[in-house]
Write a protein that holds these residues in place. Sequence first.
Motif, PDB file in Angstrom:
ATOM      1  N   UNK A 114       1.019  -1.522  -0.010  1.00  0.00           N
ATOM      2  CA  UNK A 114       0.229   0.248   0.135  1.00  0.00           C
ATOM      3  C   UNK A 114       0.935   1.079   0.119  1.00  0.00           C
ATOM      4  N   UNK A 115       0.636   2.157  -0.807  1.00  0.00           N
ATOM      5  CA  UNK A 115       0.657   3.790  -0.581  1.00  0.00           C
ATOM      6  C   UNK A 115       1.124   4.122   1.121  1.00  0.00           C
ATOM      7  N   UNK A 116       2.076   4.347   2.021  1.00  0.00           N
ATOM      8  CA  UNK A 116       2.101   4.193   3.435  1.00  0.00           C
ATOM      9  C   UNK A 116       1.932   6.023   3.416  1.00  0.00           C
ATOM     10  N   UNK A 117       1.721   6.784   4.429  1.00  0.00           N
ATOM     11  CA  UNK A 117       2.734   8.129   4.225  1.00  0.00           C
ATOM     12  C   UNK A 117       3.978   8.478   4.206  1.00  0.00           C
ATOM     13  N   UNK A 138       3.297  -9.323  -7.291  1.00  0.00           N
ATOM     14  CA  UNK A 138       2.022  -8.974  -7.374  1.00  0.00           C
ATOM     15  C   UNK A 138       1.638  -7.634  -6.518  1.00  0.00           C
ATOM     16  N   UNK A 139       3.197  -7.407  -5.885  1.00  0.00           N
ATOM     17  CA  UNK A 139       3.587  -6.045  -4.928  1.00  0.00           C
ATOM     18  C   UNK A 139       4.029  -5.053  -6.290  1.00  0.00           C
ATOM     19  N   UNK A 140       5.259  -5.515  -6.702  1.00  0.00           N
ATOM     20  CA  UNK A 140       5.653  -5.109  -7.471  1.00  0.00           C
ATOM     21  C   UNK A 140       5.199  -3.978  -8.751  1.00  0.00           C
ATOM     22  N   UNK A 141       3.393  -5.317  -9.411  1.00  0.00           N
ATOM     23  CA  UNK A 141       2.972  -4.749 -10.214  1.00  0.00           C
ATOM     24  C   UNK A 141       2.113  -3.921  -9.475  1.00  0.00           C
ATOM     25  N   UNK A 142       1.098  -3.882  -8.864  1.00  0.00           N
ATOM     26  CA  UNK A 142       0.402  -2.908  -7.804  1.00  0.00           C
ATOM     27  C   UNK A 142       0.893  -1.265  -7.849  1.00  0.00           C
ATOM     28  N   UNK A 143       2.165  -1.527  -7.067  1.00  0.00           N
ATOM     29  CA  UNK A 143       3.034  -0.337  -6.395  1.00  0.00           C
ATOM     30  C   UNK A 143       2.903   0.724  -7.130  1.00  0.00           C
ATOM     31  N   UNK A 180      -3.202  -7.651 -12.804  1.00  0.00           N
ATOM     32  CA  UNK A 180      -3.250  -6.545 -12.737  1.00  0.00           C
ATOM     33  C   UNK A 180      -2.467  -6.164 -13.580  1.00  0.00           C
ATOM     34  N   UNK A 181      -1.457  -7.188 -14.280  1.00  0.00           N
ATOM     35  CA  UNK A 181      -0.303  -6.884 -15.107  1.00  0.00           C
ATOM     36  C   UNK A 181      -0.898  -6.034 -16.445  1.00  0.00           C
ATOM     37  N   UNK A 182      -2.063  -6.322 -16.821  1.00  0.00           N
ATOM     38  CA  UNK A 182      -2.977  -6.417 -17.406  1.00  0.00           C
ATOM     39  C   UNK A 182      -3.288  -4.725 -17.906  1.00  0.00           C
ATOM     40  N   UNK A 183      -3.205  -3.997 -16.104  1.00  0.00           N
ATOM     41  CA  UNK A 183      -3.681  -2.898 -15.998  1.00  0.00           C
ATOM     42  C   UNK A 183      -2.626  -2.396 -16.135  1.00  0.00           C
ATOM     43  N   UNK A 184      -1.586  -2.407 -15.619  1.00  0.00           N
ATOM     44  CA  UNK A 184      -0.560  -2.106 -15.583  1.00  0.00           C
ATOM     45  C   UNK A 184       0.124  -1.332 -17.039  1.00  0.00           C
ATOM     46  N   UNK A 185       0.093  -2.456 -17.435  1.00  0.00           N
ATOM     47  CA  UNK A 185       0.413  -2.191 -19.445  1.00  0.00           C
ATOM     48  C   UNK A 185      -0.470  -1.139 -20.387  1.00  0.00           C
ATOM     49  N   UNK A 186      -1.983  -1.745 -19.750  1.00  0.00           N
ATOM     50  CA  UNK A 186      -2.760  -0.603 -20.196  1.00  0.00           C
ATOM     51  C   UNK A 186      -2.485   0.597 -19.766  1.00  0.00           C
TER      52      UNK A 186
END
Length: 433
Positions: A114-117, A138-143, A180-186
């Motif tokens: 998650x994107x912490x403060x 998964x973490x480094x695709x989402x971040x 999530x990878x498809x989302x990242x590529x898009x």
Amino acid sequence: MAKIKIEEPINLIIRKQFGQWPSDHLAQIYSGESKGSGEFCDYYYHLQANDRVFGSIYNKIRRGIVDIVAIHSENNHSNIKRTYSFKSFIAVIKKHFGEWLIASGLWEMIFRVRLSSSMATFVSEFKPDLIYCQGYSLGFVTLPMLIAKRFSIPICFQTTDDWPSYTYNSFPMGSILRHRTRQLVSRATLRMAFGEKMQRLYKRRYGESFDVTYHLDDPMRFLMSSGSKIEQEIIIKQHRIVYTGSLALRRYEALQDLLAAVKIMKNNSIEIQIDVYCSGIPKDLPIELLDASEIVFYPLPSHEEIPKVLSTASVLFLPESFNVAQKMIEYSISSKAHLYMMSGQPILVYGPEYSGTVEYAVRMGWGVVVSKRSVLLLKAALRELLDSEQRKCQIRLNAQECIQRYHNMKDGQDKFLKMLKSIEHIEEKSIVK
């Protein structure tokens, strides 16, 4: 995901592409330390407990899981002994459990990033113009998407192998990762595939355009590196086959076949030594390789030592496993291929025809290829490389052409910078918020 250092055996593609950048223009968010030395970036952020859901629990058990997975994974390069006991049996069971926890993606799913403060403060203070990412978990695709959404920063996505097709395998988290990878590529403004073969696949799979990149290096490093007179005399007296790289993904099976071929040639009074430079020796390495008088194991050479190691070889051996899932190697190209080419020495490529490395060698002709698992075919190819000056000359010419076309560092860095600068000219509405 590992912290990028100036001198280390990993993250080579990043260091070469960004090598001419001022270090104060680079910042990295990473999850683990590397064995290298020297700070590549001026700014680093190490993922901590507060950057994950259930972070306090994560922080308590993380070190234990990491240690469990590391247990008995590799030996040192000397004093190798096999030990069997109840204690070692329990350690292996724990190791397999830890590996399953990570390989299944369950670890990343439970302790989601998650994107912490504190991370948000790090990003806002650095004020990046671009997010460069490779994914792989998964973490480094989402971040990258979390940061891009919060700060309206364009994303550059680059990958060197087709990890979305095999990471987490058939576990449920694999489907989540691919979504999530498809989302990242898009969402990415700039996308880079590794070689033309991957570029074609990714365009079909994701419906987006991809630029092409390859590993880079400076060919002059190899022209300036020649072995000492003593080393040259040793090579004249005895042929020397060199392999550098990992023995993971069952590449050691290729060494078994090579050893068998060398022993046949030894019976015909052809003396050959196999020098293996690797980061570590797997616990499951067959005894016959450890005990073979024809093989000598060495630690993996540094980036600076590589030219000398490769340039003094009679033949360079570049294997890919015949016994791992096709999707794991089909679109990958060995990170040593371009270094082998630059050495000017003949290259023997051994692996299945669907391997990205084998396909590249066949297409560009920079090595003799054996694409069927066979000791006799391997022996014949090795004999050809040792005996035919014409064949070696042709391989060198093809390799030089390939280097200038794809791997020359100056041209590659200029191309990479040009691609990144092109983002500035994209209309604001096309950058995902």
